[in-house]
Scaffold this active site. Structure first.
Site, PDB file in Angstrom:
ATOM      1  CE  LYS A   1      -1.483   1.935   3.511  1.00 45.06           C
ATOM      2  NZ  LYS A   1      -2.091   2.570   4.783  1.00 45.06           N
ATOM      3  CG  ASN A   2       2.540   2.354   3.376  1.00 43.60           C
ATOM      4  OD1 ASN A   2       1.578   3.104   3.303  1.00 43.60           O
ATOM      5  ND2 ASN A   2       3.101   2.065   4.595  1.00 43.60           N
TER       6      ASN A   2
ATOM      7  NE  ARG B   1      -7.034   3.884   6.160  1.00 45.86           N
ATOM      8  CZ  ARG B   1      -6.086   4.061   6.747  1.00 45.86           C
ATOM      9  NH1 ARG B   1      -5.952   3.648   8.206  1.00 45.86           N
ATOM     10  NH2 ARG B   1      -4.958   4.751   6.320  1.00 45.86           N
TER      11      ARG B   1
ATOM     12  NE  ARG C   1      -0.025   9.861  11.157  1.00 50.60           N
ATOM     13  CZ  ARG C   1      -0.591   8.761  10.297  1.00 50.60           C
ATOM     14  NH1 ARG C   1      -1.950   8.323  10.341  1.00 50.60           N
ATOM     15  NH2 ARG C   1      -0.129   7.964   9.137  1.00 50.60           N
TER      16      ARG C   1
ATOM     17  CB  CYS D   1      -5.088   5.474  11.519  1.00 51.39           C
ATOM     18  SG  CYS D   1      -5.707   4.011  10.581  1.00 51.39           S
TER      19      CYS D   1
ATOM     20  CG  ASP E   1       2.794   0.988   9.597  1.00 50.68           C
ATOM     21  OD1 ASP E   1       2.318   1.692  10.865  1.00 50.68           O
ATOM     22  OD2 ASP E   1       2.921   1.210   8.618  1.00 50.68           O
TER      23      ASP E   1
END
Length: 420
Positions: free
Chosen positions: A23-24, A397, A122, A117, A306
């Site tokens: 995903k990233n 997600r 952030r 999230c 993560d």
């Protein structure tokens, strides 16, 4: 009717699973397709709600988007405008990456503050400072962020911390800046290297990703590219921790061990056997999972934040003591409330969680964020009895079909509705 995962735990795992695309990596690569007119083809693009939001942003900008399995085709020829709708910007944190791409291609970008999230503060100030250093004008009004930069110029940028998003946005914007941009102290994650790989396919003159300095020769015309997204290292860490929690053995096709060195080191210290294979990784846990002493999260190549909830979930059901210190997000430990409902003995003081491993029991819990939700599934596989995990929208997600993949590994997990 709310959906949930029903997990019957304490059964050893045995199986094989393929790790889907990262995903990233996919999200910044999708944003980068805006840098050139024409049709880019992205293979191994995972079917996740975050990726769907990114494709919807591209569609709203006038691009033609088509998905066939895990291949996505983005045609930017008819793109129009430079404003990202609020409802899409608020759906995910990575929406901020479209700002750098739009600034580079259109000279303007308008959006609200990004969502994602709730993991604590952030801010995107490092992104904004990078844009300003390249010559962009930035202003805010009525909750909107306005960027203007029709004549960006390359220069030396020194990031105070190696922010992944700020590094990616600086790379994207620098592709259109005249002259040479040097990014000092960039993030070094494998996903940064993957973005560089796609930009090179588009004709960008960029080097240094994965090191402490990235150099971009900007101002050259780019063309569409075809690229295959790397495997998701955090998904791989999830399934490694699942086997560690439940015992048994599993094969992870496509997993890259060099991207997961701190995770492999921690799991080996806890009593797992792990080996690299030609096509991925193999893991086995036969005896009890033991404590590992202390670890601390940090920017790559340190232990990834993560993967922290996933490792804690596995260690909570083992034996012995462990300490995990979180240095990236100040709200990362919210998932521990769910583990406590399963009987975990974890005490949080400030940024450190102290874990005393003991047998867990199945419980009804709810995911409060993406990786925390996956951590609850990992713990449930090792817990005695049945667990119900709600809040699946968070998990979706970042995982295509977590229940399908854990089932392929031998886990007894299924998706159900509350009235079943």
């Amino acid at each position: 009717m709310m959906e949930y995962f029903a997990v019957d735990g304490a059964h050893p795992l045995e199986g094989r699973v393929t790790i889907h695309g990262a995903k990233n990596s996919a999200l910044p690569i999708l944003a980068a397709t805006l840098l050139a007119d024409g049709e880019s083809i992205i293979h191994n693009c995972p079917s996740l709600t975050d990726c769907a939001a990114a494709l919807e942003i591209l569609s709203c900008l006038g691009c033609r988007v088509k998905r066939e399995g895990n291949t996505v085709v983005v045609n930017t020829t008819c793109r129009r405008g430079y404003t990202i709708p609020n409802k899409l910007m608020e759906r995910m944190r990575a929406s901020v990456l479209f700002l750098g791409a739009l600034l580079a291609r259109e000279g303007s970008a308008v959006a609200c503050w990004p969502g994602g999230c709730a993991l604590g503060a952030r801010p995107i100030d490092l992104h904004i400072r990078a844009f300003q250093a390249l010559g962009a004008q930035v202003r805010t009004w009525n909750g909107q962020l306005y960027l203007e930069g029709t004549h960006l110029r390359g220069r030396r940028l020194a990031l105070p911390i190696p922010s992944v998003g700020a590094t990616e946005n600086a790379m994207l914007a620098a592709c259109s800046a005249e002259g040479i941009t040097v990014i000092d102290n960039p993030a070094r994650e494998p996903e940064i290297v993957d973005l560089q790989g796609f930009l090179r396919r588009m004709g960008a003159r960029i080097s240094g990703a994965g090191t402490d300095q990235i150099t971009v020769e900007g101002g050259y015309p780019l063309h569409p590219g075809e690229y295959t997204v790397m495997a998701d290292r955090i998904v791989a860490a999830t399934y490694l921790c699942a086997v560690a929690a439940a015992s048994g053995e599993g094969e992870l096709h496509g997993a890259e061990g060099s991207h997961l060195t701190p995770v492999l080191t921690a799991l080996t210290a806890a009593g797992c056997e792990i080996a690299s294979q030609a096509d991925g990784l193999w893991i086995r846990r036969k005896g009890p999972l033991t404590g590992i002493g202390s670890i601390c999260t940090g920017p790559y190549p340190a232990f990834p934040t993560d993967a922290q909830p996933l490792l804690v979930a596995a260690l909570a059901g083992g034996e012995g003591k462990s300490r995990v210190t979180e240095t990236i997000f100040d709200h990362r430990f919210r998932y521990i409330q769910g583990l406590a409902r399963m009987g975990a003995c974890i005490q949080v003081r400030g940024d450190t969680a102290s874990i005393v491993g003991q047998p867990l029991q199945g419980a009804c819990v709810e995911a409060v964020d993406l990786r925390g939700g996956a951590a609850l599934a990992v713990a449930a596989l090792g817990a005695r009895g049945e667990s119900r995990i709600f809040g699946l929208t968070h998990i979706e997600r970042g995982y295509e079909c977590l229940d399908r993949d854990l089932s392929a590994l031998g886990g007894q997990i299924s998706r159900k509705r509350e009235n079943d």
